[in-house]
Scaffold this motif. Structure first.
Motif, PDB file in Angstrom:
ATOM      1  N   LEU A  51       2.822   3.443   3.215  1.00  0.00           N
ATOM      2  CA  LEU A  51       4.190   3.968   3.187  1.00  0.00           C
ATOM      3  C   LEU A  51       4.197   5.475   3.398  1.00  0.00           C
ATOM      4  O   LEU A  51       5.019   6.018   4.142  1.00  0.00           O
ATOM      5  CB  LEU A  51       4.853   3.627   1.850  1.00  0.00           C
ATOM      6  CG  LEU A  51       5.063   2.145   1.536  1.00  0.00           C
ATOM      7  CD1 LEU A  51       5.762   1.987   0.188  1.00  0.00           C
ATOM      8  CD2 LEU A  51       5.873   1.458   2.627  1.00  0.00           C
ATOM      9  N   ALA A  52       3.268   6.176   2.739  1.00  0.00           N
ATOM     10  CA  ALA A  52       3.222   7.633   2.844  1.00  0.00           C
ATOM     11  C   ALA A  52       2.922   8.080   4.267  1.00  0.00           C
ATOM     12  O   ALA A  52       3.449   9.109   4.739  1.00  0.00           O
ATOM     13  CB  ALA A  52       2.172   8.190   1.881  1.00  0.00           C
ATOM     14  N   SER A  95       0.825  -1.202   0.000  1.00  0.00           N
ATOM     15  CA  SER A  95       0.000   0.000   0.000  1.00  0.00           C
ATOM     16  C   SER A  95       0.863   1.258   0.000  1.00  0.00           C
ATOM     17  O   SER A  95       1.635   1.487   0.940  1.00  0.00           O
ATOM     18  CB  SER A  95      -0.921   0.004   1.227  1.00  0.00           C
ATOM     19  OG  SER A  95      -1.532   1.262   1.392  1.00  0.00           O
ATOM     20  N   SER A  96       0.739   2.068  -1.023  1.00  0.00           N
ATOM     21  CA  SER A  96       1.475   3.328  -1.071  1.00  0.00           C
ATOM     22  C   SER A  96       1.011   4.265   0.035  1.00  0.00           C
ATOM     23  O   SER A  96       1.793   5.067   0.569  1.00  0.00           O
ATOM     24  CB  SER A  96       1.308   3.991  -2.439  1.00  0.00           C
ATOM     25  OG  SER A  96      -0.066   4.201  -2.738  1.00  0.00           O
TER      26      SER A  96
END
Length: 441
Positions: A322-323, A318-319
């Motif tokens: 991470l963000a 999942s981006s």
């Protein structure tokens, strides 16, 4: 080892083990050996008689493809292989129908040195371990990241795009080699030079401090070594796998807890309770998609997912996670030769040994089958030196006694090799180990 690595990608054996001019000599530049290779037609590993390779020279080069970065290509050793071990990455080579000699984990004795590397701090008879990407320059910008990225384009991956170590002899670029510490047994050392070094890098770079919890996801050969390394560094370890036998090995090596993620449906909750909210880092040695999919659930906030195992499918990450800093993703591999000394010396200092199942070269096809079927609980290793010892029993012996009171038939003969240490003084440059190894029948 990485998937991109897989995609990218004779000897005159002389020894003078004693004063008095005893020389054990194979035919110069000639001879054959046994080697394990994949046969695409038979769909199995076969042991073939092939030519003994020849150690090659270094090659000077000042510019390559516009890069003024490479000053010297490597010279080589011819190595008598003592042990070679099977890695999951070798299955990738088989699946690609590569027909080169298999194996990228090896250890052995220097049999011959090309003249270009005689001043590099090694000598004939040295016990060494070594990495497996040859032909690169070892010093360009690409090689400082991973030798598969060498700007010369000449790099070859042993066991994949060129012959590897499941053979009686192999060539080794001298930059890839290091002398084995005395505490490491060469007969079981081969897994160190992929699995052991990779496991060390993974644990060492997982951003942990003493007392932190670390998960070993995948309790096979790498996971077993990572368990020992983590305990030596002062971390707490929980091992996860779907195989109770490999989990038991990790438990015996010091894992504080083990969970079978297939049979224990409550393992996530139990793990979080044990670790007070999750592990600080999870080193994933499995190549299963499910293993990676389960990692975010066991990490505490801000934890590290360390990517080592190589699934066939791209990772699903999942981006947004991470963000928002829910977790980090890092990766490790065997790396470059400049990094291996720290790893090997740590393993030697803490007496960390790979759990191995000792086999013979003739067992290689069975070893591959067992690995494919998930039956291996330890690193499977072929002890090759013992299988070729009989080839050393008939050698030409030229000799002359230093003591005139002694006499012997001076005619060159092909009698069985016998130990003559009681007649001769060993030359200073020949090690005790080398003399005894070559003078025993």
């Amino acid at each position: 080892m990485t998937a991109s690595v897989t995609e990218a990608a004779k000897a005159n054996s002389e020894l003078d083990p004693a004063a008095g001019k005893i020389t054990l000599k194979a035919a110069a530049g000639e001879g054959t050996m046994r080697a394990g290779q994949w046969d695409p037609e038979q769909k199995k590993v076969v042991i073939r008689e092939v030519s003994i390779p020849e150690a090659g020279p270094g090659e000077a080069s000042s510019t390559v493809r516009g890069w003024a970065a490479c000053s010297q290509f490597p010279g080589q050793f011819l190595v008598k292989i003592a042990s070679a071990s099977l890695c999951h990455s070798d299955i990738l080579s088989i699946e690609a129908n590569n027909t080169a000699t298999l194996g990228h984990e090896g250890a052995g004795y220097i049999e011959k040195m090309h003249s270009s590397v005689e001043d590099k701090g090694f000598k004939v008879g040295d016990p060494i371990g070594f990495l497996y990407i040859i032909g690169c320059c070892f010093e360009c910008e690409g090689c400082m990241i991973h030798n598969i990225h060498c700007v010369t384009g000449k790099q070859l991956l042993q066991g994949f795009t060129t012959d590897g170590f499941f053979a009686e002899y192999a060539v080794v670029d001298y930059q890839n080699a290091m002398k084995l510490p005395e505490s490491i047994d060469i007969k079981t050392a081969s897994p160190i030079f992929c699995a052991g070094i990779t496991a060390f890098h993974a644990v060492d770079n997982a951003e942990l401090k003493e007392g932190d919890w670390m998960a070993v996801v995948g309790a096979g050969g790498l996971g077993q070594q990572a368990t020992q390394i983590a305990k030596a560094m002062g971390f707490k370890v929980v091992a996860l796998d779907v195989n109770d036998a490999t989990l038991e090995v990790c438990k015996k090596q010091g894992a504080d807890a083990v969970f079978n993620s297939r049979t224990n449906k409550d393992y996530v909750e139990e793990l979080k309770k044990l670790t007070s909210g999750g592990v600080r880092a999870a080193c994933v040695f499995s190549n299963a998609d499910a293993a990676y999919a389960g990692v975010p659930a066991i990490l505490r906030l801000g934890g590290v997912m360390m990517v080592i195992g190589l699934p066939h499918n791209p990772l699903k990450i999942s981006s947004m996670d991470l963000a928002l800093g829910k977790y980090k993703v890092k990766s490790e591999s065997t790396g470059i030769p400049q990094r291996m000394k720290k790893a090997v010396e740590f393993l030697a200092k803490h007496n960390i040994r790979p759990e191995v199942q000792q086999r013979e070269l003739d067992d290689l096809n069975d070893m591959v089958t067992e690995m494919k079927e998930g039956k291996a609980t330890k690193r499977m290793l072929a002890q090759i030196l013992t299988s070729i010892k009989t080839t050393m029993t008939l050698k030409k012996i030229d000799h002359e006694f230093k003591n005139n009171a002694l006499s012997y038939d001076a005619t060159p003969n092909y009698q069985p090799c016998i130990k003559l240490s009681f007649f001769f003084n060993k030359k200073p440059e020949v090690s005790d180990e080398q003399f005894h190894r070559y003078s025993n029948p």
